[in-house]
Write an enzyme that holds these catalytic residues in place. Structure first.
Site, short mmCIF file in Angstrom:
data_model
loop_
_atom_site.label_atom_id
_atom_site.label_comp_id
_atom_site.label_asym_id
_atom_site.label_seq_id
_atom_site.Cartn_x
_atom_site.Cartn_y
_atom_site.Cartn_z
N HIS A 328 0.81 -1.22 0.00
CA HIS A 328 0.00 0.00 0.00
C HIS A 328 0.84 1.27 0.00
CE1 HIS A 328 -3.24 -2.81 1.08
NE2 HIS A 328 -4.07 -1.87 0.70
N GLY A 329 2.08 1.19 0.42
CA GLY A 329 2.89 2.41 0.40
C GLY A 329 4.17 2.28 1.18
#
Length: 483
Positions: A328-329
């Site tokens: 996700h990041g």
């Protein structure tokens, strides 16, 4: 160009008109139209993105075709091809998304090389949707290696699969083996499918523009003033974010899947009313289905899945969820979020899956036992979302600390009054009601197909009016477009 913009909706209407005006016998021209529309759509974010997407498309298609041509006697070559593509794909993600993150993490080891400062400050232009279409290409290459794809598709079909604009920037992460056969079939206009697509799009716009974009005001203020808030307001803000991210992302998925149906294409379901789950296992079978099933099929099972004993199953689960968080990041908040989500599985795994089997046999109805377990799962997931939403690990722990120690501090009146505008409160309750009524269908409004025309159109009109009169004029982009 955002889905909710007027220019996009007008362009979509014209595209549908042209698409279905082309005779079914000229289906190849329909696919060329989808190819052009998709690349124009992607280029509107940044024209350079399209060249990168096309390179990934050509490279993955070539690897898949090569794998299909080699027989089992060339097993080493086949492993080398699939391994090379996976290394290139993962390296691409590392380069574009995680270079500065890992450079900072490895700073103590790189300091004497005098390069860590340069690497940690080097930010490449991140192509929007990169994580999504790289995962689609990886699944195609792996499926070609496993021969779960019967034959190599035409290059045009594969290009449309990779670039199809509804799922390009934020999913669902469709599988080529399910998506491409639909392009090979001769298509005829189906009124029921088209109307179903419009209905799902309407519900998606309602979730995003009315529910998510109004809840973000509450969430933003709570996160920026939490040291001055009491336990109730902080918890309320955290729960608001749980609903916001669901309404935002599932709203995007509904719009994307609905658009696909307008063109006669069924895409992968992405949400199945996750907040009505009674266990964490139920929740993750219902949340971001295309991603969780991707990690299950292409990582969890190859690691051994649940076939190697309880300890190994727990380790595999924690690995998969931690990597899912990192996907996700580039932030430790996502890593911790993923690890915590995996840790919630441990009690289920330790009891040998007995609770999992128990709840499979109990229908999701409005009973005291069901409601209590739904509430407990919702609260557990909400705590995890605090890390997902926070900009740093320090902020997440600080907010949690304030939640537990600010029990008697008076709250900010502006937050409380923001939570309870009568109209929005009614819309929020209506949203929960629609979700509950539609829990046994593909999406919230799907149950309306069995209702009278008067009832259906009453609901449609009310939703349209709520969108026009209660949408935020400066609503933000979809949350998952950032991943």
């Amino acid at each position: 160009m955002q889905f909710e913009s007027f220019s996009f909706l007008v362009s979509l209407a014209l595209a549908c008109l042209v698409y279905w005006s082309i005779p079914s016998s000229r289906g190849i021209w329909r696919k060329y139209l989808l190819f052009i529309l998709s690349y124009v759509f992607y280029s509107l974010f940044d024209w350079r993105f399209s060249f990168f997407l096309f390179f990934i498309t050509i490279f993955s298609y070539g690897c898949g075709k090569w794998l299909m041509q080699l027989n089992d006697r060339h097993i080493r070559q086949r492993k080398l091809i699939v391994g090379t593509y996976l290394i290139v794909s993962v390296s691409t993600l590392l380069l574009f998304k995680y270079l500065s993150f890992f450079a900072t993490m490895l700073a103590p080891f790189l300091n004497h090389f005098m390069i860590v400062d340069k690497l940690s400050s080097w930010h490449l232009l991140l192509p929007i949707g990169l994580s999504f279409y790289l995962f689609m290409s990886m699944s195609y290459v792996i499926d070609s290696y496993r021969r779960t794809i019967a034959t190599t598709p035409s290059f045009l079909n594969y290009v449309v699969y990779m670039s199809f604009f509804p799922h390009l920037v934020a999913g669902p992460i469709d599988r080529a083996r399910l998506f491409i056969p639909q392009l090979e079939d001769e298509k005829y206009f189906k009124q029921d499918l088209f109307i179903s697509g419009l209905r799902q799009m309407l519900y998606g716009f309602f979730k995003k523009l009315v529910i998510a974009d109004n809840l973000v005001l509450i969430v933003f203020q709570v996160w920026n003033t939490y040291p001055q808030q009491n336990t109730f307001v902080i918890l309320l803000g955290a729960m608001a974010y749980s609903v916001q991210i669901y309404a935002d992302f599932s709203g995007y998925s509904d719009i994307a899947i609905g658009i696909g149906r307008l063109f006669g294409i069924e895409m992968m379901r992405n949400f199945s009313f996750p907040y009505f789950a009674r266990t964490v296992a139920e929740f993750w079978r219902s949340w971001h289905i295309s991603l969780t099933s991707w990690f299950t099929e292409y990582l969890y099972i190859p690691l051994g899945g649940s076939r190697c004993g309880t300890f190994r199953t727990i380790v595999n689960t924690l690995i998969v969820f931690t990597l899912c968080g990192l996907w996700h990041g580039a932030n430790w908040t996502f890593v911790i979020w993923g690890f915590l989500c995996g840790a919630l599985f441990v009690p289920i795994l330790l009891d040998g899956g007995k609770s999992k089997q128990k709840w499979k046999q109990i229908p999701v109805t409005f009973t005291f036992e069901n409601v209590i377990h739904m509430a407990l799962v919702f609260l557990a997931i909400t705590v995890c979302w605090i890390f997902f939403r926070s900009i740093s690990v320090e902020q997440a722990f600080d907010l949690l600390g304030c939640m537990f120690k600010n029990i008697t501090i008076s709250s900010s009146v502006s937050v409380v009054t923001m939570v309870m505008p009568p109209i929005f409160f009614m819309l929020l309750l209506s949203f929960v009601g629609i979700e509950w009524k539609g829990r046994n269908y593909n999406h919230g409004l799907d149950y309306l197909q069995k209702k009278s025309r008067f009832f259906r159109w009453t609901v449609y009109i009310l939703l349209i009016f709520s969108i026009f009169f209660y949408m935020q004029t400066e609503g933000g982009q979809f949350i998952y477009q950032n991943f």
